[in-house]
Design an enzyme around this catalytic site. Structure first.
Site: not given
Length: 533
Positions: A276, A355, A439, A443, A476
């Site tokens: 995602c 990562h 703002h 996710h 989602n």
């Protein structure tokens, strides 16, 4: 158009690719509700500690531009001083002295070389890094006939499970999926969108139906983006498509090239398996390409294919995505043409990628695999929220020096020195990111993620409202969710000139990625996806 806030909070709760549970044994059912309800609604406390090495990474990024900044300041100071000397007459006196001592030619050469050097350095500084503008973007409103509410979804799931499971087992799975999980996901009485390959009981989840879903999403988005920007297909220089779980041959970029007859020398890239957070990764790839290819237009399309990813097995840790992921997509036009500054909506300021895949637990927490019966699905491990919290902590620690005002950075350093140098026992200071951003596009993986970030970053209800709206109306939508949220803010007329937007996304691997934009003008563009979601 927009449901009342209290109703939204009752309709859905936590659940995402950044949250879930693990285990596939018989005790899973007894553990799933505490996990979804309690553990998944909390991220680790960011104040526990801050990795100094990640702070260094952030300041290393800042220092890359220190030389250029110092050089510009120096040139400006020299220019101001020369102007003052000219106004005061010192320059004419200096020239008279040079004539009297017969060194006027050397003086002219010195001034000439200095001016040439100054202009050369200025040209180098301004040409070495092209600005990246977001000209416009489009988010998908799927066909109305694709909309499914909870009642319809129960009917579909009962039929699909009934083909492979006995009636008793089917009811157990239905009870778990539709009665225990749905309030923790983006499935509401209003309904969200699923493709015909799942909802049409006369069809199956075939490659052909997956292609049809992708074609509807990609072609609708691309066509709408061309209409908004006034570009022709031949004007596109770079094309990037990210879709995590569907990777056909020919690729999804090839679908667009074939449909719209793009140029034969278009630079096309297809990203898969990146979860995602792949939307921000695609933006980062486009940014890097635009630094190399001058005067170019780049289109990024972010989506996820649902048709072949509706799990019909019996493992409860793999059933959760059935109630989370929904059809959606976004198409974004980026440009490095300076003339596009006048019509662009935003300028890209920073991209920070984290990562955690080197850690085995992080690597395995979201994993596509076959269950014991050979049915393919995505397993969500119960450690997912803890791993997401660690990835987020690293990401914002690196991002902080790039975006936070000096006052917040001084508070952070004061706290850091006391704890690390003087061994004072105190919590790490969490900077106020509300002073850096106007703002927040979090996710929309689930209410648990949104609630946890709101609590940890001390965000107001208004700041997280775009994320809640996206989850409530569209579920989602994977990598496209952050664009639905920005589209909602524009549709509501909330984006003003100079506003800074923070997009933050999580994905398998495990990754946490951030993109920072600055509004170049007030943006109150109406979006069809939010006119009647």
């Amino acid at each position: 158009m927009v449901a009342a806030a209290p109703a939204e909070r009752d309709e859905y709760s936590s659940g995402s690719d950044s949250e879930g549970s693990g285990g596939s044994d018989g005790s899973f059912g007894s553990r799933i509700l505490p996990i979804v309800g309690r553990r998944l609604s909390q991220l680790p406390d960011f104040r526990a500690d801050v990795g100094v090495k990640y702070v260094k990474v952030g300041y290393r990024l800042v220092c890359r531009n220190t030389f250029a900044f110092g050089l510009l300041v120096g040139l400006m100071a020299i220019g101001v001083q020369l102007l003052r000397m000219a106004e005061s007459g010192e320059m004419s006196n200096l020239w008279k002295t040079a004539v009297q001592t017969r060194v006027e030619s050397s003086m002219v050469q010195t001034i000439g070389w200095s001016v040439a050097l100054a202009f050369g350095l200025a040209a180098y500084l301004f040409s070495r890094r092209s600005p990246v503008y977001l000209v416009d973007f489009s988010v998908l409103r799927p066909p109305e006939e694709w909309k499914m509410n909870l009642t319809e979804l129960k009917r579909i799931a009962r039929h699909r499970f009934g083909k492979t499971q006995g009636s008793r087992r089917t009811e157990e799975l239905m009870d778990f999926m539709c009665n225990k999980i749905h309030k923790n996901a983006g499935v509401t009485s209003v309904g969200t969108y699923l493709p015909p390959g799942i909802t049409d009981l006369s069809q199956e989840a075939t490659m052909e139906n997956s292609r049809k879903e992708s074609e509807v999403v990609l072609f609708t988005l691309f066509e709408d983006l061309l209409r908004k920007t006034g570009l022709r297909p031949k004007d596109i220089d770079i094309l990037i498509v990210n879709c995590s779980l569907f990777n056909p041959t020919p690729s999804m970029t090839a679908m667009i090239v074939n449909k719209f007859k793009l140029r034969s020398n278009v630079q096309s890239y297809n990203l898969s398996g990146m979860g995602c957070s792949a939307g921000v990764i695609s933006i980062n790839l486009a940014k890097d390409l635009l630094q190399h290819h001058k005067n170019c237009n780049a289109v990024v399309v972010s989506t996820e294919n649902i048709t072949q990813n509706f799990y019909l097995g019996t493992q409860k840790s793999m059933l959760i995505p059935n109630m989370l992921f929904r059809v959606g997509g976004a198409a974004i036009l980026l440009s490095n043409k300076r003339k596009d500054f006048w019509r662009a909506k935003y300028q890209l300021l920073h991209v920070v990628r984290t990562h955690k895949g080197a850690d085995d637990a992080a690597y395995n927490c979201v994993f596509q695999q076959e269950d014991p019966d050979g049915v393919v699905g995505v397993r969500l491990d119960k450690s997912l929220m803890a791993i997401a919290g660690e990835a987020l902590k690293v990401n914002i620690t690196t991002l902080g020096p790039l975006v936070l005002p000096i006052s917040e950075q001084l508070k952070f350093f004061y706290n850091l020195v006391l704890r690390k140098c003087f061994k004072v026992k105190m919590k790490a200071y969490i900077p106020d990111f509300k002073k850096a951003f106007d703002h927040f596009c979090i996710h929309a993986g689930g209410r648990g993620v949104i609630d946890a970030l709101q609590d940890n970053l001390k965000l107001t209800d208004k700041l997280v409202r775009p994320s809640r709206q996206a989850l409530f109306h569209y579920g989602n939508t994977s990598s496209a969710s952050i664009w639905y949220e920005l589209a909602w803010s524009e549709h509501e007329g909330e984006v003003q000139y100079g506003d800074r937007i923070w997009q933050i996304a999580f994905g398998s691997g495990f990754k946490c990625n951030s993109a920072v934009w600055q509004a170049l003008r007030p943006n109150n563009t109406p979006h069809e996806a939010w006119a009647n979601p």
